[in-house]
Design a protein around this motif. Sequence first.
Motif, PDB file in Angstrom:
ATOM      1  N   LYS A 205      -4.994   5.904   4.552  1.00 24.69           N
ATOM      2  CA  LYS A 205      -4.033   5.099   3.796  1.00 24.69           C
ATOM      3  C   LYS A 205      -2.727   5.044   4.581  1.00 24.69           C
ATOM      4  O   LYS A 205      -2.391   5.968   5.333  1.00 24.69           O
ATOM      5  CB  LYS A 205      -3.796   5.689   2.412  1.00 24.69           C
ATOM      6  CG  LYS A 205      -3.186   7.083   2.415  1.00 24.69           C
ATOM      7  CD  LYS A 205      -2.941   7.568   0.998  1.00 24.69           C
ATOM      8  CE  LYS A 205      -2.289   8.957   1.011  1.00 24.69           C
ATOM      9  NZ  LYS A 205      -2.006   9.437  -0.363  1.00 24.69           N
TER      10      LYS A 205
ATOM     11  N   LYS B 298       8.182   1.939  -0.533  1.00 26.11           N
ATOM     12  CA  LYS B 298       7.661   1.249  -1.715  1.00 26.11           C
ATOM     13  C   LYS B 298       8.805   0.692  -2.550  1.00 26.11           C
ATOM     14  O   LYS B 298       9.796   1.356  -2.812  1.00 26.11           O
ATOM     15  CB  LYS B 298       6.789   2.195  -2.541  1.00 26.11           C
ATOM     16  CG  LYS B 298       5.426   2.430  -1.895  1.00 26.11           C
ATOM     17  CD  LYS B 298       4.452   3.125  -2.802  1.00 26.11           C
ATOM     18  CE  LYS B 298       3.073   3.189  -2.153  1.00 26.11           C
ATOM     19  NZ  LYS B 298       2.116   3.957  -2.953  1.00 26.11           N
TER      20      LYS B 298
ATOM     21  N   ASN C 228       7.764  -5.827   1.210  1.00 26.35           N
ATOM     22  CA  ASN C 228       6.537  -6.443   0.694  1.00 26.35           C
ATOM     23  C   ASN C 228       5.327  -5.707   1.266  1.00 26.35           C
ATOM     24  O   ASN C 228       5.252  -5.446   2.471  1.00 26.35           O
ATOM     25  CB  ASN C 228       6.471  -7.922   1.071  1.00 26.35           C
ATOM     26  CG  ASN C 228       7.495  -8.746   0.324  1.00 26.35           C
ATOM     27  OD1 ASN C 228       8.068  -8.293  -0.668  1.00 26.35           O
ATOM     28  ND2 ASN C 228       7.737  -9.965   0.792  1.00 26.35           N
TER      29      ASN C 228
ATOM     30  N   LEU D 126       0.792  -4.718   0.664  1.00 22.46           N
ATOM     31  CA  LEU D 126      -0.467  -4.848  -0.048  1.00 22.46           C
ATOM     32  C   LEU D 126      -0.510  -3.787  -1.142  1.00 22.46           C
ATOM     33  O   LEU D 126       0.328  -2.878  -1.181  1.00 22.46           O
ATOM     34  CB  LEU D 126      -1.649  -4.663   0.908  1.00 22.46           C
ATOM     35  CG  LEU D 126      -1.826  -5.663   2.052  1.00 22.46           C
ATOM     36  CD1 LEU D 126      -3.082  -5.321   2.856  1.00 22.46           C
ATOM     37  CD2 LEU D 126      -1.902  -7.090   1.536  1.00 22.46           C
ATOM     38  N   SER D 127      -1.516  -3.855  -1.994  1.00 23.43           N
ATOM     39  CA  SER D 127      -1.615  -2.904  -3.107  1.00 23.43           C
ATOM     40  C   SER D 127      -1.785  -1.462  -2.634  1.00 23.43           C
ATOM     41  O   SER D 127      -1.413  -0.518  -3.333  1.00 23.43           O
ATOM     42  CB  SER D 127      -2.782  -3.287  -4.021  1.00 23.43           C
ATOM     43  OG  SER D 127      -4.004  -3.286  -3.302  1.00 23.43           O
ATOM     44  N   ASN D 128      -2.331  -1.272  -1.422  1.00 27.69           N
ATOM     45  CA  ASN D 128      -2.531   0.089  -0.915  1.00 27.69           C
ATOM     46  C   ASN D 128      -1.316   0.630  -0.160  1.00 27.69           C
ATOM     47  O   ASN D 128      -1.346   1.745   0.361  1.00 27.69           O
ATOM     48  CB  ASN D 128      -3.760   0.154  -0.003  1.00 27.69           C
ATOM     49  CG  ASN D 128      -3.536  -0.519   1.343  1.00 27.69           C
ATOM     50  OD1 ASN D 128      -2.643  -1.366   1.482  1.00 27.69           O
ATOM     51  ND2 ASN D 128      -4.334  -0.159   2.332  1.00 27.69           N
ATOM     52  N   GLY D 129      -0.236  -0.153  -0.079  1.00 28.08           N
ATOM     53  CA  GLY D 129       0.967   0.305   0.601  1.00 28.08           C
ATOM     54  C   GLY D 129       1.121  -0.165   2.032  1.00 28.08           C
ATOM     55  O   GLY D 129       2.104   0.182   2.691  1.00 28.08           O
TER      56      GLY D 129
ATOM     57  N   TYR E 229      -6.211  -4.505   5.483  1.00 23.91           N
ATOM     58  CA  TYR E 229      -5.813  -3.230   6.078  1.00 23.91           C
ATOM     59  C   TYR E 229      -6.914  -2.761   7.004  1.00 23.91           C
ATOM     60  O   TYR E 229      -8.009  -2.416   6.564  1.00 23.91           O
ATOM     61  CB  TYR E 229      -5.540  -2.179   5.007  1.00 23.91           C
ATOM     62  CG  TYR E 229      -5.016  -0.888   5.597  1.00 23.91           C
ATOM     63  CD1 TYR E 229      -3.850  -0.885   6.354  1.00 23.91           C
ATOM     64  CD2 TYR E 229      -5.690   0.321   5.418  1.00 23.91           C
ATOM     65  CE1 TYR E 229      -3.364   0.281   6.920  1.00 23.91           C
ATOM     66  CE2 TYR E 229      -5.201   1.490   5.964  1.00 23.91           C
ATOM     67  CZ  TYR E 229      -4.045   1.462   6.720  1.00 23.91           C
ATOM     68  OH  TYR E 229      -3.563   2.626   7.285  1.00 23.91           O
TER      69      TYR E 229
END
Length: 442
Positions: free
Chosen positions: A244, A251, A255, A257-260, A294
């Motif tokens: 990850k 955060k 901007n 993605l949902s995974n950071g 990702y």
Amino acid sequence: MKVIIIGCTHAGTAAAINTSKLYKDAKITVYERNDTISFLSCGIALYVGGVIKDVKGLFYSSPEHLKSLGVDTKMQHEVLDVDFDKKEVSVKDLKTGKEFTDSYDKLIITTGSWPILPKIEGFNLKNILLSKNYYHANDIIEKVKEVQNVVVVGAGYIGVELVEAFREKGKNVTLIDTQERILSKYLDKEFTDIAEEELKKHDINLALSQTVVRFEGEDGKVKRVITDKGEYDADVVIVCVGFKPSTEMFKGKLNMLSNGAIIVDEYMRTSREDVFAAGDCAAVWYNPTKSYEYIPLATNAVRMGTLAARNLVDRSIKWRGTQGTSGIKIYDYNIASTGLIEEVAKQKGLNIQSVTIEDNYRPEFMPTYEKAKLKVVYESDTGRILGSQILSKHDLTPLMNTMSVFIQNGMTIEDLAFTDFFFQPHFNKPWNLLNIAGLNAI
């Protein structure tokens, strides 16, 4: 121009080196929380297996090298926060405990990634290890020396390479994964069936379609891995279920993605002015789907780090996107893939077709020849190539680099059929394997 780079593995090293070459008047500072840089983690299995004798070979740069280029490399310094409005970073010297702030004109974020740590009962037992950096590599080698039973959790590239290395060292090895196939993100079933059979032939126990529910131990050390379908003796466990982005401090500020993963444009610019991101902390533009994904690969990282440096002042060179091209050697088999596999393409709802061929890579009148399996995935309506895979005991993996170019340039299955490739009996047939796949498709 003051340039600060946060983190210094692949992307950070590339950014630092290229920034120093391109902007002679720049004051470049690298903040790295570890005491090593530029470690090639993809070589850990080779080091564990004894193929690489000297781990120093897995480092391709050093603080001393960067210093010789005029880069102020501050090792064991952790960036705690960034104030994008003030253009300041808060830093802690991990050796002295001292905290201070530094300012920048341009900021390059290359904080990388970290292994996903699954929430499993008993995860804190000793001899449950990760596989990411130099220290992990040494820890694995040291802990595995005197034991017999090794369990690897996660059947991606790292897990598969490690089980082969452990088996070569004479260990009893089990590979566990929740998916029903190994390497399920990179290869379709007709390829993983062959790879799995090869692992089984070498007495590697595959525990697939199984989820680890807890680790059990004795005297504080792991002794068993319990899944929803069985239990396995384990003196050492390596957990490698994925990565990850290391982007917690950003955060709500950039901007993502949902995974950071930080979203960057084609010039590596983030959503804040004068702030760039590259490598495993960032999302990449994925050409097969024309979307941000990702895909933490060293190849992506070095390209992105280089482009971040080149685009610091002016928008000079665009990112071409990625196909996620990768390869692996499993015993005698050379395997590689690029772009989408058929299974993933269908999961994404794409209207696709595929063609698979098996043929000897060169004429049968030659003294030796080997069979190759090649697959190409393409859009049904346009013929645009989306992905490809190859497997052979002869090394034909460079063909996937060629296929990567096809995907990057939006070429079609018809283009593949009639592209000009050379013929020479030492190397191939009059119709190249790629041509044959294209011809069969049309």
